[in-house]
Design an enzyme around this catalytic site. Sequence first.
Site, PDB file in Angstrom:
ATOM      1  N   ALA A 187       0.810  -1.228   0.000  1.00  0.00           N
ATOM      2  CA  ALA A 187       0.000   0.000   0.000  1.00  0.00           C
ATOM      3  C   ALA A 187       0.841   1.276   0.000  1.00  0.00           C
ATOM      4  CB  ALA A 187      -0.957  -0.020   1.185  1.00  0.00           C
ATOM      5  N   ALA A 188       1.663   1.474   1.032  1.00  0.00           N
ATOM      6  CA  ALA A 188       2.414   2.729   1.147  1.00  0.00           C
ATOM      7  C   ALA A 188       3.448   2.840   0.029  1.00  0.00           C
ATOM      8  CB  ALA A 188       3.100   2.805   2.510  1.00  0.00           C
TER       9      ALA A 188
ATOM     10  N   GLU B 271      10.939  -5.057  -3.442  1.00  0.00           N
ATOM     11  CA  GLU B 271       9.935  -5.825  -2.689  1.00  0.00           C
ATOM     12  C   GLU B 271      10.477  -7.230  -2.452  1.00  0.00           C
ATOM     13  OE1 GLU B 271       6.956  -5.660  -1.097  1.00  0.00           O
ATOM     14  OE2 GLU B 271       7.118  -7.846  -0.922  1.00  0.00           O
TER      15      GLU B 271
ATOM     16  N   CYS C  61      -6.335  -6.765   3.150  1.00  0.00           N
ATOM     17  CA  CYS C  61      -7.526  -6.857   3.997  1.00  0.00           C
ATOM     18  C   CYS C  61      -8.590  -7.746   3.375  1.00  0.00           C
ATOM     19  CB  CYS C  61      -8.114  -5.477   4.239  1.00  0.00           C
ATOM     20  SG  CYS C  61      -6.926  -4.314   4.924  1.00  0.00           S
TER      21      CYS C  61
ATOM     22  N   ASP D  22       2.513   0.636   7.590  1.00  0.00           N
ATOM     23  CA  ASP D  22       2.426  -0.092   8.857  1.00  0.00           C
ATOM     24  C   ASP D  22       3.716  -0.076   9.669  1.00  0.00           C
ATOM     25  OD1 ASP D  22      -0.109  -0.662   8.051  1.00  0.00           O
ATOM     26  OD2 ASP D  22       0.144  -2.834   7.923  1.00  0.00           O
TER      27      ASP D  22
ATOM     28  N   LYS E  11     -28.416   1.907  23.608  1.00  0.00           N
ATOM     29  CA  LYS E  11     -28.927   0.884  22.690  1.00  0.00           C
ATOM     30  C   LYS E  11     -30.113   1.509  21.968  1.00  0.00           C
ATOM     31  CE  LYS E  11     -31.301  -3.545  22.582  1.00  0.00           C
ATOM     32  NZ  LYS E  11     -32.083  -4.490  23.385  1.00  0.00           N
TER      33      LYS E  11
END
Lengths: 447, 447
Positions: B10-11, B32, B42, B281, B359
């Site tokens: 992602a980054a 990478e 995700c 991250d 609630k």
Amino acid sequence: MEFVIIGGDAAGMSAASRAKRNRPDLNVTVLEKSSDVSYSACGMPYNIADSDREIEDLVVRPAHVFRDKQGINVLTGHFVESIDPKGKTVAGTSSDKKAFRFDYDKLLIASGASPARPDLPGFDLPGVMALKSLDDGRKIKAYLTAHNVKKVLIIGMGYIGLEMCEAFVAGGIEVDMVKPGSTLLPWMAPELSEVVKKELETHHVRLHLGRDIQGIEETSGHLKAFGPDTCFQTDMVLLAMGVTPNSELAANAGLALGPGDSIAVDRSLKTSNEHIYAAGDCADAFHLVTGEKTWIPLALRANRAGWAAADDVCGQPPNLAGVCGAAVFKVFDLEVARAGLTVKEAGAFGFDPCAVVVKTRSRAHAHSGSSPIRIQMIADKKTGRLLGAQMVGREGAAHRINAVSVALHNRMTARDFSQTDMAYAPPFGPVWDPLLTAANQLLKKMR
Amino acid sequence: MEFVIIGGDAAGMSAASRAKRNRPDLNVTVLEKSSDVSYSACGMPYNIADSDREIEDLVVRPAHVFRDKQGINVLTGHFVESIDPKGKTVAGTSSDKKAFRFDYDKLLIASGASPARPDLPGFDLPGVMALKSLDDGRKIKAYLTAHNVKKVLIIGMGYIGLEMCEAFVAGGIEVDMVKPGSTLLPWMAPELSEVVKKELETHHVRLHLGRDIQGIEETSGHLKAFGPDTCFQTDMVLLAMGVTPNSELAANAGLALGPGDSIAVDRSLKTSNEHIYAAGDCADAFHLVTGEKTWIPLALRANRAGWAAADDVCGQPPNLAGVCGAAVFKVFDLEVARAGLTVKEAGAFGFDPCAVVVKTRSRAHAHSGSSPIRIQMIADKKTGRLLGAQMVGREGAAHRINAVSVALHNRMTARDFSQTDMAYAPPFGPVWDPLLTAANQLLKKMR
């Protein structure tokens, strides 16, 4: 102290309850012209769609509960005909034809709004219905059954017309919709309203834009609605041409009026007379984006304004912000939402609007069940300030709009809004939320 | 100018693309270590749940597209082993065992995070899996089929454990979940986490709280996981005990670290070395509510930080706000969402937290299909400022949380938030939106 309230729905009953909670010693009298108080008017299309449900299911709290548990003097069938601001009295006639008169120290007008019903031939025939009060709902429901309605013509294509169209289709009724204007939902970008149009057509609703109905006639148990170049044979007509504020009483009492002839109120809901308040669909409000007066009759505002008026009556500082016209409605399987200004409104109020329309999706890349979300987002070129947004999608439009609403309350720029930390998980949206994608595109366009 | 990026998810890929868009003349190299770049990590639990889907479906853009269409030098299978900040080089070994070395003018560390894998007996056995990279997903998917897995033990009960538990159950696999702590989702109010617990139990997931697994053994084709007072026989173990930032490389290069040993960065993503950035991250961030450094590894932030780092590298002012931990996840049919601080965090950061749990319901009074929505909302007693909220419900929790998020960005008080104009229609909520009801209750409690 005598606190008299004209009207017993959202604003009126919210005010009555709040006033009694604030000050149990207060004498609170509610004068309601119909037989119903405190009901969920917005629930009527869904109730009408469901023949197993009674209209009475929509009553949130019946009049006797307000009387017995809260000590509020609720009088239904009480039609107020005049206000005397000098003598501080209201007068009228009750449903059993008796004249009444009440003195007040503080008066709240919460008389609501009425569906527009043009003064045209046949617009008052039985079978030509409108929907605002619970009694309207009762009548429509009864009429549908009693006359075995198979075909309805809806005049108007606003919120109520569109919601009712779903209700009719659910009951197996054929629906035609007609309006003089040439555009469905003209406050939306064409790319968005086109989606709504397709949704209606998918459900076999026939849209007739640019057609003006100028009269209605009864013909052998049916109705014939006609205009210069149009004629519909139908079993029932629903007038859904918008509402007008019930401000006659206020105007006759010499109170100042605001936009759309709604009753003009200040930030604590006071009218031009310091002992008279107005709240709900009959009153105006300040718009959060323009700072100007506006008239946007919606249920949350009515409840909230009722509270604020009651607080002010009781000598407590009222807590009441302006409105930004946050609204949502359902058109079959579509969620249609808006908040803030449209491009046209933005221009009219002196902004220099820049708008983008984006099409993203309701779930993440490669997540099953995703559907398109379309957003128009508008900002002011001069200041970068976010002015409004409209959204259409099968899921995720209704609640997303409130993020825009909070941004408008805070006068955020599109740039700051584009930086909002938003929650992400694949079943609920892409990693860049559709709102962020719209804001990012807007920034690019404004650069 | 040579812009070198360590890490291609992602980054890293957001930064690479943005840098090339900003300045096509830049030489951008991405190193990478795995064979995959730019994928939706995700989405893995949902992909694993669906045997008809390939893990490759989660790839957003394959490496060759970045190379051919965007002119980014993407090198997969390149594992960086050291950074020399003085010589401005990075060095490592490629998957074909060749040493490599790259000079940089600007370096971005986007090395992500790794699942925690405690150094305990048997935690490295085949069949003891974790889920972070696409390759982890591939391995799990292959293992489930190859070993005809009928029973899984999940160690940990955070986001990933809960999402995977749904994936396993969808595949007809029995699931036990275990963790040493005594509370499921301890950052939630017990009234909320109890709902999540029931949802898991309804789907026959067995929760074992307060049990510590200290070793895993292989026994006749199965695995045995055991602790002081516990023993599970299972076919597979999923380690879902949280993640730790991949900051070793940075630490070895002498860069400053922040919370949780993440790489410390300033507001333009610069590390303590002016030519080295960190994003995603592996890096820390400023918390919007506390103003302090925090480490909340989430996908949107990673993408956004990648953009901001690239902008700064290209000499453009980066646009980057802090984070408030807005997050959502799905537990079977429940939406679980949060934004801002928990009560405990609020106390720890010097606020005087006041919290309510309400609630309410997901649809209007008398509207069919409504389900409960539970919200905990927290404000600071001293200033009235809104600090955070958590929500659980079957519908309407995921997107509602972003309204809270926007409020936190604007440092709104609970009082101002309670005045937000929110959209209402019966299918989508009560007239007082659950968020407004929570804010109103909070105001009452703080009075």
